[in-house]
Write an enzyme that holds these catalytic residues in place. Sequence first.
Site, PDB file in Angstrom:
ATOM      1  N   ALA A  11      -8.329  56.386   5.726  1.00 46.97           N
ATOM      2  CA  ALA A  11      -8.328  57.476   6.701  1.00 46.97           C
ATOM      3  C   ALA A  11      -8.791  56.985   8.071  1.00 46.97           C
ATOM      4  O   ALA A  11      -8.148  57.241   9.097  1.00 46.97           O
ATOM      5  CB  ALA A  11      -9.207  58.620   6.212  1.00 46.97           C
ATOM      6  N   ARG A 103      -4.281  49.121  -3.242  1.00 48.85           N
ATOM      7  CA  ARG A 103      -5.108  49.706  -2.187  1.00 48.85           C
ATOM      8  C   ARG A 103      -5.695  48.625  -1.275  1.00 48.85           C
ATOM      9  O   ARG A 103      -5.787  48.790  -0.049  1.00 48.85           O
ATOM     10  CB  ARG A 103      -6.243  50.526  -2.804  1.00 48.85           C
ATOM     11  CG  ARG A 103      -7.111  51.242  -1.792  1.00 48.85           C
ATOM     12  CD  ARG A 103      -8.169  52.079  -2.503  1.00 48.85           C
ATOM     13  NE  ARG A 103      -7.566  53.216  -3.192  1.00 48.85           N
ATOM     14  CZ  ARG A 103      -7.363  54.407  -2.631  1.00 48.85           C
ATOM     15  NH1 ARG A 103      -7.702  54.616  -1.383  1.00 48.85           N
ATOM     16  NH2 ARG A 103      -6.824  55.385  -3.333  1.00 48.85           N
ATOM     17  N   TYR A 212       2.522  51.494 -12.632  1.00 50.75           N
ATOM     18  CA  TYR A 212       3.568  51.051 -11.711  1.00 50.75           C
ATOM     19  C   TYR A 212       3.240  49.639 -11.214  1.00 50.75           C
ATOM     20  O   TYR A 212       2.091  49.183 -11.313  1.00 50.75           O
ATOM     21  CB  TYR A 212       3.728  52.019 -10.532  1.00 50.75           C
ATOM     22  CG  TYR A 212       2.457  52.430  -9.840  1.00 50.75           C
ATOM     23  CD1 TYR A 212       1.848  51.624  -8.875  1.00 50.75           C
ATOM     24  CD2 TYR A 212       1.849  53.649 -10.134  1.00 50.75           C
ATOM     25  CE1 TYR A 212       0.693  52.018  -8.232  1.00 50.75           C
ATOM     26  CE2 TYR A 212       0.691  54.047  -9.491  1.00 50.75           C
ATOM     27  CZ  TYR A 212       0.115  53.221  -8.534  1.00 50.75           C
ATOM     28  OH  TYR A 212      -1.041  53.619  -7.904  1.00 50.75           O
ATOM     29  N   ASP A 289     -11.148  62.482   2.422  1.00 52.20           N
ATOM     30  CA  ASP A 289     -12.072  63.006   1.417  1.00 52.20           C
ATOM     31  C   ASP A 289     -13.313  63.635   2.016  1.00 52.20           C
ATOM     32  O   ASP A 289     -13.991  64.419   1.349  1.00 52.20           O
ATOM     33  CB  ASP A 289     -12.481  61.886   0.457  1.00 52.20           C
ATOM     34  CG  ASP A 289     -11.398  61.542  -0.554  1.00 52.20           C
ATOM     35  OD1 ASP A 289     -10.420  62.300  -0.641  1.00 52.20           O
ATOM     36  OD2 ASP A 289     -11.548  60.521  -1.256  1.00 52.20           O
TER      37      ASP A 289
END
Length: 389
Positions: A11, A103, A212, A289
């Site tokens: 973010a 990530r 995945y 978040d």
Amino acid sequence: MTIAIAGAGIAGLTAALALHARGFDVATYERADRLEAAGAGIQLSPNALHVLFDLGLGPALDETMVRQDAVLIRQGVSGKLVQRVPLEFCERRWGAPYGVIHRGDLQSVLLEAVRQRGIPLALGHDVGAIAQDASGVRVSFLSGQSGIEARILVGADGLWSSVRKSLGLTEPPRFTGKRAWRAVLAMDDVPDFFHGKVTGLWLGERAHLVHYPVRGGAAFNVVAITHDRDATPGWSTPQKPEALLPHFADWDGRIVAMLRSVADWRTWPLYERRCDRPMARDRVALIGDAAHPMLPFMAQGGGAAIEDAAELAAGLAGPDEDASRLLAWSALRVPRVSRIQAEAHANGERYHWRWPLSTVRDLGLAALGGPRMLERYAWLYGWKPAKTA
């Protein structure tokens, strides 16, 4: 004055890039002493990739991101294919693909772009007290560094946000009674059945599983979700497979064998909290978040944070006074984020239904058809920042 951002996760780094791209002076402050490429996989649907591509990150992302062809939904116990959702249609339908990435790789791409564009990033700065008036925001740091003055402060410091607490918002996130388990395996160690540019979604009673490819297809990301009464804190706690396997004991043998091959799991409890209304207080905005922790069952935790950042940058480019622009930005974001949260919560319930509701769910998914299932998310995947749409 500079716009200050607290937090250098997905973010915060996206917000820094989006604001810088619109000509704002930006500086980012992160509580950690160093940034580590930790975590597991993250799904980047077209709404998120619109933002990242517009920031010029497409070539860097494509070095490790895998563009997905489909989601394969299966019954956990029998392994029966319930539905194939054709993600290969995303680029033609909404102008961006559906990708999956580690990530850590995403954070590395964002961090490198921040450095290349000369955006200041200070590590070891933990936000303390915040004071604001019509002229700006004054921020002190618990770690002893000199405080700063900023035009606007963006709180992008995660689930246990210090910025949020400093605004007097004390409602804690709620433990949902669910726990996530993650592991990343070398793709060469995974049976051929699990290979391919597909996301596997397996549904069962009181548990489900997603997998995945990541790292350009060289690694295999698997996340299991189970019910749990234990809300032990920590987002990456080591755990042995013996604690996970009983939740999947009667599942398809291919899943059981794959889970047994994982020597060490990382686990964390899942939390949610209703979206802050509004997401801004005078000259302080909350994103990701810090404002709206959500369950991962729409794969939109990162996507919603990326949207927040892009919409914030677009909104602040308007002609009004800063506080008014932040309130207008919040008015745009709250309904959408609340809808994503609600959909994710509902999915978490549906994925774990017992018989006979599970049979009704599967029959409904089969009857709906893959293309129509994908089109149901046009409201989500077709999004672009309102100021530039």
